[in-house]
Design an enzyme around this catalytic site. Structure first.
Site, PDB file in Angstrom:
ATOM      1  N   HIS A  22      17.182  34.677  48.565  1.00 27.06           N
ATOM      2  CA  HIS A  22      17.001  33.223  48.074  1.00 27.06           C
ATOM      3  C   HIS A  22      15.803  32.470  48.328  1.00 27.06           C
ATOM      4  O   HIS A  22      14.882  32.899  49.335  1.00 27.06           O
ATOM      5  CB  HIS A  22      18.085  32.387  49.148  1.00 27.06           C
ATOM      6  CG  HIS A  22      19.509  32.832  48.973  1.00 27.06           C
ATOM      7  ND1 HIS A  22      19.976  34.052  49.315  1.00 27.06           N
ATOM      8  CD2 HIS A  22      20.420  32.153  48.346  1.00 27.06           C
ATOM      9  CE1 HIS A  22      21.362  33.979  49.022  1.00 27.06           C
ATOM     10  NE2 HIS A  22      21.788  33.008  48.314  1.00 27.06           N
ATOM     11  N   GLN A  40      25.911  22.751  43.424  1.00 24.21           N
ATOM     12  CA  GLN A  40      27.116  23.740  43.380  1.00 24.21           C
ATOM     13  C   GLN A  40      28.402  22.863  42.970  1.00 24.21           C
ATOM     14  O   GLN A  40      28.368  21.738  43.258  1.00 24.21           O
ATOM     15  CB  GLN A  40      27.271  24.153  44.624  1.00 24.21           C
ATOM     16  CG  GLN A  40      28.570  25.264  44.957  1.00 24.21           C
ATOM     17  CD  GLN A  40      28.899  25.579  46.143  1.00 24.21           C
ATOM     18  OE1 GLN A  40      29.110  24.493  47.201  1.00 24.21           O
ATOM     19  NE2 GLN A  40      28.479  27.056  46.481  1.00 24.21           N
ATOM     20  N   LYS A  81      22.034  40.124  44.340  1.00 24.97           N
ATOM     21  CA  LYS A  81      22.098  38.421  44.570  1.00 24.97           C
ATOM     22  C   LYS A  81      20.662  37.777  44.401  1.00 24.97           C
ATOM     23  O   LYS A  81      19.972  38.172  45.408  1.00 24.97           O
ATOM     24  CB  LYS A  81      23.216  37.994  45.395  1.00 24.97           C
ATOM     25  CG  LYS A  81      23.207  36.574  45.280  1.00 24.97           C
ATOM     26  CD  LYS A  81      24.070  35.923  46.528  1.00 24.97           C
ATOM     27  CE  LYS A  81      24.374  34.467  46.315  1.00 24.97           C
ATOM     28  NZ  LYS A  81      25.168  34.170  47.480  1.00 24.97           N
ATOM     29  N   ARG A 135      24.650  28.353  36.874  1.00 22.56           N
ATOM     30  CA  ARG A 135      25.648  28.859  37.473  1.00 22.56           C
ATOM     31  C   ARG A 135      26.899  29.199  36.249  1.00 22.56           C
ATOM     32  O   ARG A 135      27.128  30.324  36.594  1.00 22.56           O
ATOM     33  CB  ARG A 135      26.131  27.958  38.417  1.00 22.56           C
ATOM     34  CG  ARG A 135      25.498  27.934  39.639  1.00 22.56           C
ATOM     35  CD  ARG A 135      25.803  26.568  40.489  1.00 22.56           C
ATOM     36  NE  ARG A 135      24.944  26.035  41.578  1.00 22.56           N
ATOM     37  CZ  ARG A 135      25.138  26.623  42.930  1.00 22.56           C
ATOM     38  NH1 ARG A 135      26.012  27.880  43.050  1.00 22.56           N
ATOM     39  NH2 ARG A 135      24.331  26.328  43.773  1.00 22.56           N
TER      40      ARG A 135
END
Length: 654
Positions: free
Chosen positions: A114, A205, A141, A180
């Site tokens: 991240h 999000q 990821k 996303r």
């Protein structure tokens, strides 16, 4: 095909299990770094029987936190986690230990990297993704923070080099929000969402609500709430008992408020309504003349509250007073605390057993009485007001206290009118018994001491609070059916129905608070079954029943004995009418179990409101999701408390 994955922070272990148990073909990410779980709770979560896959994630920012993070992830693996998220920048020995452990226990590994500040170059991201691949990750990821749309495009370009099911790459932040969804369309194994807006684990999000099709949203918009009829009725009555002019602001008319205005006029008050401002000029001098009542009759309409407040107050008159009403009130028992009133000098002569009309005979005198809270609080409120006008001190011992917030609301409003001589001492900390010595009956009783000879004075200006009872129904409709905003609510209100807000927060309903906590927006939510005791808030039964019908599981409402003497026998009538629509309930003693409907499926039916305003509103909201038409025999009865409801409902309806 990828899975919707609910990211959970600041959640209880029971809520983590709940989501995992009821969301088939989805996933639940438990952010161990964002929750304060001990090892036992972690084992409990990841060993539960479930329909969703469970992911254990623990991101850290300091090297000193790695050991604890590795320990929590280890516990999750041993308990049965389906995935663990291991940061690429973990020390190699810790990362390798976790990956070997996961391999041996059938747990798949997400190796993640991240950047919480910005987005690296495409070359750097490819290098990091390749490093993650070489560790043996099941899923790679790569997540960055997008400052502009080009950053999101850079991250998404990784899908040109890795198999979609193997790669989870997107950007955080508002500029990265669309990435996303784009990543999910490209074949990313998960789309991370928050159950509610307030529980988002990263900027940008989306929430579960954002994924709903438009067809699932049945209500949307802003609802104007009426003023509290419970507050207004008390204030109107007190203003009529004073000598002088009182102005009440933000008054909303409904049948019960109109009845209170008629009672004020029967008490020789001049009543003028200008828009939402109610001016009441009282002409009483109770200490000198006793209570003066026009034609010795008080007509309270269909308001049980007015009837019960007026019965003790009638004892301040020097003549017999007849109290009468109409409609469903004529079928409701009104002999609450009859024995206590007799001890205080009053005799009640009912025309039909314990139903209105009733003639109040005798004159109220001071005294010390004991009453049962199981018989309700409204008559007790009337006694508190009436005894304040006597010549000597009185006391009321309430055993098995119920509806205490309503009594507090009465004394709170009375304080504006000069009645401050009420005392209800709590047990001091020094006097609190130890657990083994607790006298349960003592803890369930309160004694109110009432000072005598108090003067009721007019109020220059008093704003009537917005009605939390109306708000509870509207907000519940939002939680079930769409997105609804209400304004002007007092978060510190004494109204007992404000407890609905606490239940929403405790049960992860998607509620957003703004404008100094006076504006609430509630959105359609994943509804968790609940346990609630309505003893202190019986009017919450209707919205709670409705909430339970649309919850994912079995809910329990305790205190239903309080509902027998409402506009209908409310527990029975709700169960009877909703059964026609396919809702199953079970009652035993003082509690009711409501079985939530899988997929919220309801049948069309012909149903009756039983003349009960709250049942009519609940049936209207439930009808939004019925498979066929729902025909309600009478919806006009909502005018008793919330005449605007029908207009609001149709305005919000999409």
């Amino acid at each position: 095909m990828g899975r919707i994955c609910y990211s959970l922070k600041q959640a209880s272990a029971s809520y983590c299990r709940f989501l995992a148990e009821i969301r088939p073909n989805d996933a639940v990410e438990v952010r161990l770094d964002e929750n304060d779980f001990d090892e036992a709770e972690i084992r409990d979560i990841f060993s539960c029987e479930r329909k969703s896959q469970l992911i254990a994630t623990c991101h850290v920012s300091l090297p000193s936190q790695v050991e604890h993070a590795a320990q929590m992830l280890t516990t999750a693996v041993l308990a049965g986690a389906d995935y663990i998220d291991v940061p690429l920048d973990f020390p190699e020995n810790s990362r390798q230990w976790l990956m070997n452990l996961a391999l041996n226990h059938g747990t798949r590994v997400i190796v993640s990297w991240h950047n919480y500040n910005d987005t690296d170059s495409r070359e750097r991201l490819l290098e990091l993704a390749e490093q993650a691949r070489q560790t043996g990750a099941d899923i790679i990821k790569i997540v960055t923070t997008a400052q502009r749309p080009e950053d999101a495009a850079t991250v998404l370009s990784l899908y040109e080099h890795f198999a979609p099911g193997k790669l989870l790459a997107f950007a955080m932040g508002e500029a990265g929000r669309a990435s996303r969804f784009a990543a999910f369309e490209k074949g990313a194994p998960f789309l991370f969402v928050a159950p509610t807006r307030a529980s988002a684990t990263a900027p940008g999000q989306p929430s579960w609500f954002d994924l709903l099709p438009e067809s699932a949203i049945k209500l949307r918009g802003e609802a104007f709430l009426p003023a509290s009829k419970s507050f207004a009725q008390r204030a109107i009555l007190l203003a009529a008992l004073a000598t002088g002019t009182t102005k009440l602001y933000n008054v909303t008319l409904c049948e019960d408020v109109s009845s209170a205005m008629r009672v004020a006029e029967a008490l020789y008050a001049d009543v003028t309504l200008d828009g939402t401002t109610l001016t009441i000029e009282g002409h009483q001098n109770i200490r000198r003349d006793g209570l003066r009542v026009r034609d010795n009759t008080l007509f309270v309409g269909e308001s049980g509250l007015l009837a019960r407040l007026c019965i003790p107050l009638a004892g301040l008159a020097r003549e017999d007073i007849l109290i009468t009403g109409e409609k469903t009130l004529l079928r409701r028992r009104l002999d609450d605390h009859r024995e206590a009133l007799r001890e205080l000098g009053l005799r009640l002569e009912f025309t039909d057993r314990s139903h209105l009309p009733v003639r109040v005979k005798g004159q109220l005198h001071p005294g010390d009485v004991t009453v049962s809270g199981h018989k309700g609080s409204q008559m007790i409120s009337g006694m508190l007001l009436a005894l304040s006008q006597c010549d000597e001190e009185s006391s009321i011992l309430i055993e098995n206290v119920t509806s205490e917030p309503y009594i507090s609301l009465t004394t709170y409003i009375a304080s504006f009118f000069g009645l401050s001589g009420y005392e209800c001492p709590e047990l001091s900390k020094e006097a609190q018994p130890r657990d083994e010595d607790v006298d349960v009956e003592e803890l369930l009783q309160r004694t109110w001491y009432i000072e005598p000879k108090q003067q009721i004075t007019p109020v220059q200006g008093l704003e009537v609070e917005r009605d939390w009872s109306a708000a509870a129904m509207v907000l519940t409709a939002g939680a079930i059916a769409g997105e609804v905003t209400v304004r002007g609510l007092d978060p510190y209100s004494c109204q007992s129905d404000a407890a609905i807000y606490d239940l929403f927060k405790e049960n992860n309903v998607d509620v957003e608070v703004s404008d100094n906590q006076r504006t609430l927006t509630v959105r359609k939510s994943i509804l968790r079954p609940f346990f609630f005791d309505i003893t202190d808030a019986p009017d919450l039964f209707a919205p709670l029943f409705l909430l339970a019908v649309f919850s994912e599981g079995e809910s329990v409402i305790v205190g239903i004995e309080r509902l027998k003497n409402k506009e209908s026998n409310r527990a029975t009538s709700f169960a009877e009418e909703f059964r026609k629509m396919g809702v199953q309930t079970a009652s035993s003693g003082d509690q009711m179990i409501i079985y939530g409907h899988e997929n919220h499926r309801l049948f069309g039916a012909s149903v009756s409101s039983h003349g009960d305003h709250r049942l009519a509103m609940a049936l209207l909201v439930a009808s939004l999701y019925a498979e066929g038409p729902v025909k309600i025999d009478d919806t006009d009865c909502v005018a008793k408390s919330f005449p605007e409801f029908l207009d609001i409902f149709h305005q919000l309806k999409r």
